[in-house]
Design a protein around this motif. Structure first.
Motif, PDB file in Angstrom:
ATOM      1  N   GLN A 263       1.230  -0.975  -0.509  1.00 25.53           N
ATOM      2  CA  GLN A 263      -0.237   0.220  -0.256  1.00 25.53           C
ATOM      3  C   GLN A 263       0.514   1.218  -0.703  1.00 25.53           C
ATOM      4  OE1 GLN A 263      -3.870  -0.960  -0.037  1.00 25.53           O
ATOM      5  NE2 GLN A 263      -2.399  -2.155  -0.308  1.00 25.53           N
ATOM      6  N   LEU A 266       1.717   6.995   4.048  1.00 22.47           N
ATOM      7  CA  LEU A 266       0.416   7.409   4.297  1.00 22.47           C
ATOM      8  C   LEU A 266       1.233   8.918   5.007  1.00 22.47           C
ATOM      9  CD1 LEU A 266      -1.891   5.220   7.085  1.00 22.47           C
ATOM     10  CD2 LEU A 266      -2.253   5.968   4.388  1.00 22.47           C
ATOM     11  N   PRO A 269       0.603  13.689   1.486  1.00 28.88           N
ATOM     12  CA  PRO A 269      -1.001  13.067   0.484  1.00 28.88           C
ATOM     13  C   PRO A 269      -0.674  12.556  -1.271  1.00 28.88           C
ATOM     14  CG  PRO A 269      -0.107  15.685   1.599  1.00 28.88           C
ATOM     15  CD  PRO A 269       0.590  14.473   1.605  1.00 28.88           C
ATOM     16  N   TYR A 271       0.849  10.609  -1.856  1.00 29.23           N
ATOM     17  CA  TYR A 271       1.697   8.979  -2.413  1.00 29.23           C
ATOM     18  C   TYR A 271       0.073   8.439  -2.001  1.00 29.23           C
ATOM     19  CZ  TYR A 271       6.484   8.838  -0.127  1.00 29.23           C
ATOM     20  OH  TYR A 271       7.495   8.952  -0.591  1.00 29.23           O
ATOM     21  N   GLN A 272      -0.943   9.104  -1.665  1.00 32.15           N
ATOM     22  CA  GLN A 272      -2.898   8.554  -1.520  1.00 32.15           C
ATOM     23  C   GLN A 272      -3.235   8.828  -2.698  1.00 32.15           C
ATOM     24  OE1 GLN A 272      -2.469   7.066   1.402  1.00 32.15           O
ATOM     25  NE2 GLN A 272      -1.318   8.560   1.444  1.00 32.15           N
ATOM     26  N   GLN A 273      -2.280   9.361  -3.999  1.00 32.08           N
ATOM     27  CA  GLN A 273      -3.073   9.013  -5.004  1.00 32.08           C
ATOM     28  C   GLN A 273      -2.279   8.057  -5.827  1.00 32.08           C
ATOM     29  OE1 GLN A 273      -4.998  11.718  -6.228  1.00 32.08           O
ATOM     30  NE2 GLN A 273      -5.102  12.242  -3.390  1.00 32.08           N
ATOM     31  N   SER A 276      -2.007   0.944  -4.820  1.00 28.80           N
ATOM     32  CA  SER A 276      -1.089  -0.079  -4.854  1.00 28.80           C
ATOM     33  C   SER A 276      -0.378  -1.009  -5.150  1.00 28.80           C
ATOM     34  CB  SER A 276      -2.099  -0.795  -3.378  1.00 28.80           C
ATOM     35  OG  SER A 276      -3.009  -1.281  -4.627  1.00 28.80           O
TER      36      SER A 276
END
Length: 460
Positions: A263, A266, A269, A271-273, A276
């Protein structure tokens, strides 16, 4: 001019034929006595001065020297089916010198030097062919408290971008009909590198350092926790080479493997785009290490297929070749004495580094030709006069053999000149012994040439 030097520099273009010729001459002479200082390795004072002037010349660029070596390396690996691009970073520490400029801070407190990131091309059978990339920089001194700021910067602005940059350049340079495997130690365990797009036939093999979040059937778990729960699937024996921290040995390893879905972190920010990623993980842990030795435990992440024990063994074999780049750095520092150079500018040291990197790669290649291709004739690596003089010196015979000796025999003979005893149980000569032996062979060869020229003169 040595034939290997001509081959190594056939793609060189420094913008002036005289500069090309000077580097060829420098490589020929410095390679005969790599451990000596420049004035000791080069006979004529005028050539010594010309060597320093070459490194000082603003028209000479280290990148062009490495580029020529890179092209020669790619030509050498053209027949290989699998090539490992082994990445690693080292530091060069230089002694204090009044007026010296262009160096930066390194890990050792109070010391100055250069950071060097190399990519070494290694065949699937463990033969190191040469460099595919060399990046050199002087690190700016970091003030206390800047660590958090550094972590918040974009990956392209960090030193760690060198791993990704190297992967991109090497992928583009290596022909697509060659399976390319980028191999990195724990420092290369960077999410952006794992997420980097790979061309067809390209793979990653990285030793895990981060206990990353992984998705399981039921929940988000931690990588190391998930792997710890796995039962051992097999036991294998693997050959561990000598390193500065261990002696060579055959290690028995418990091996297990699985597929994981990593994954995004965290802590940023952006990285959340990111998506996985599915990747294969192998755990190899030594069952019982010899007394006084640290047990080996590797957690490896790879995009290579790992469906059975044979696949896992192949991946582990590839990873054992990573230590070859450590041997390359050892030859550069100890064999070529790169850190003893007293040049007064970082730019000049970088050009000297590029020069000696070609010599170091040849020494390493010669060593492992004997290990991996022992039955090949010596002329794959040695010139005719070199193996002939070597044969006569070692055997004390005046007549040459009817067949060319093998590269294995000649490398052991060079080792004998460097102090290798050739006793049962001694193993094979190391790189340090080989460069000492090579210096003695070079001296014998010069004397042989002088005697031959005198005999020809007398006949006339």
């Amino acid at each position: 001019m040595k034939a290997w030097v001509e081959e190594e520099l056939k793609f060189l273009d420094l913008g002036d034929k005289r500069l090309n010729t000077r580097l060829e001459k420098m490589l020929s002479e410095l390679s005969e006595h790599p451990h000596e200082t420049v004035p000791q390795a080069i006979e004529k004072p005028s050539d010594v001065q010309a060597t320093y002037e070459f490194w000082e010349n603003r028209h000479v660029k280290a990148e062009k020297i490495i580029e020529a070596h890179k092209k020669a390396t790619i030509e050498k690996i053209a027949g290989e089916k699998v090539v490992l691009a082994v990445q690693d970073t080292t530091e060069l520490e230089f002694p204090p010198k009044k007026g010296r400029r262009g160096l930066g801070s390194i890990s050792k407190q109070g010391a100055e030097g250069l950071k060097v990131h190399n990519v070494l091309a290694v065949s699937g059978e463990g033969i190191p062919y040469g460099l595919l990339k060399q990046k050199v920089w002087a690190r700016a001194k970091v003030r206390k408290g800047k660590g958090y700021v550094e972590r918040k910067r974009k990956i392209e602005e960090k030193e760690s971008f060198r791993w990704i940059e190297s992967l991109r350049e090497v992928q583009e340079a290596i022909p697509e009909d060659i399976e390319l495997i980028t191999v990195c130690d724990r420092e290369g365990d960077i999410f952006e590198l794992l997420a980097e797009p790979l061309r067809e036939g390209a793979h990653l093999l990285i030793r895990a350092a981060q206990n990353r979040r992984v998705k399981t059937e039921e929940e988000i778990d931690k990588l190391f926790s998930k792997l710890e729960k796995l039962e051992s699937m097999a036991e294998i024996a693997i050959k561990l080479r000598r390193t500065p921290r261990r002696k060579p040995r055959i290690a028995r390893l418990q091996v297990k493997w699985t597929s994981v879905e990593i994954q995004p972190p965290l802590n940023k920010p952006e990285y959340q785009q990111m998506q996985s990623m599915k990747i294969n993980a192998i755990v190899a842990e030594e069952i019982q290490a010899p007394k006084g030795e640290k047990a080996v435990k590797w957690v490896l992440l790879t995009t290579l297929a790992v469906n059975n024990l044979a696949d896992a063994q192949k991946v582990l074999k590839y990873y054992t070749y990573r230590w070859l780049i450590e041997r390359f750095h050892y030859v550069l520092k100890t064999g070529c004495g790169i850190e003893k150079l007293m040049l007064d500018k970082g730019e000049r040291l970088e050009k000297a580094l590029a020069t000696y990197s070609i010599i170091a790669s040849r020494i390493l290649w010669l060593k492992y030709c004997a290990v991996e291709m022992p039955d090949e004739p010596a002329d794959i690596a040695l010139e005719e006069e070199e193996w002939q003089v070597l044969y006569c010196v070692i055997t004390k015979k005046k007549e040459l053999p009817s067949e060319i000796p093998t590269i294995y025999e000649c490398v052991r003979w060079i080792g004998r000149l460097g102090g290798f005893m050739c006793r049962k149980g001694d193993g094979e000569p190391g790189v340090q012994t080989l460069w000492k032996g090579w210096q003695r062979l070079s001296d014998y060869l010069k004397m042989w040439i002088i005697i031959k020229e005198m005999q020809d003169f007398i006949r006339v």
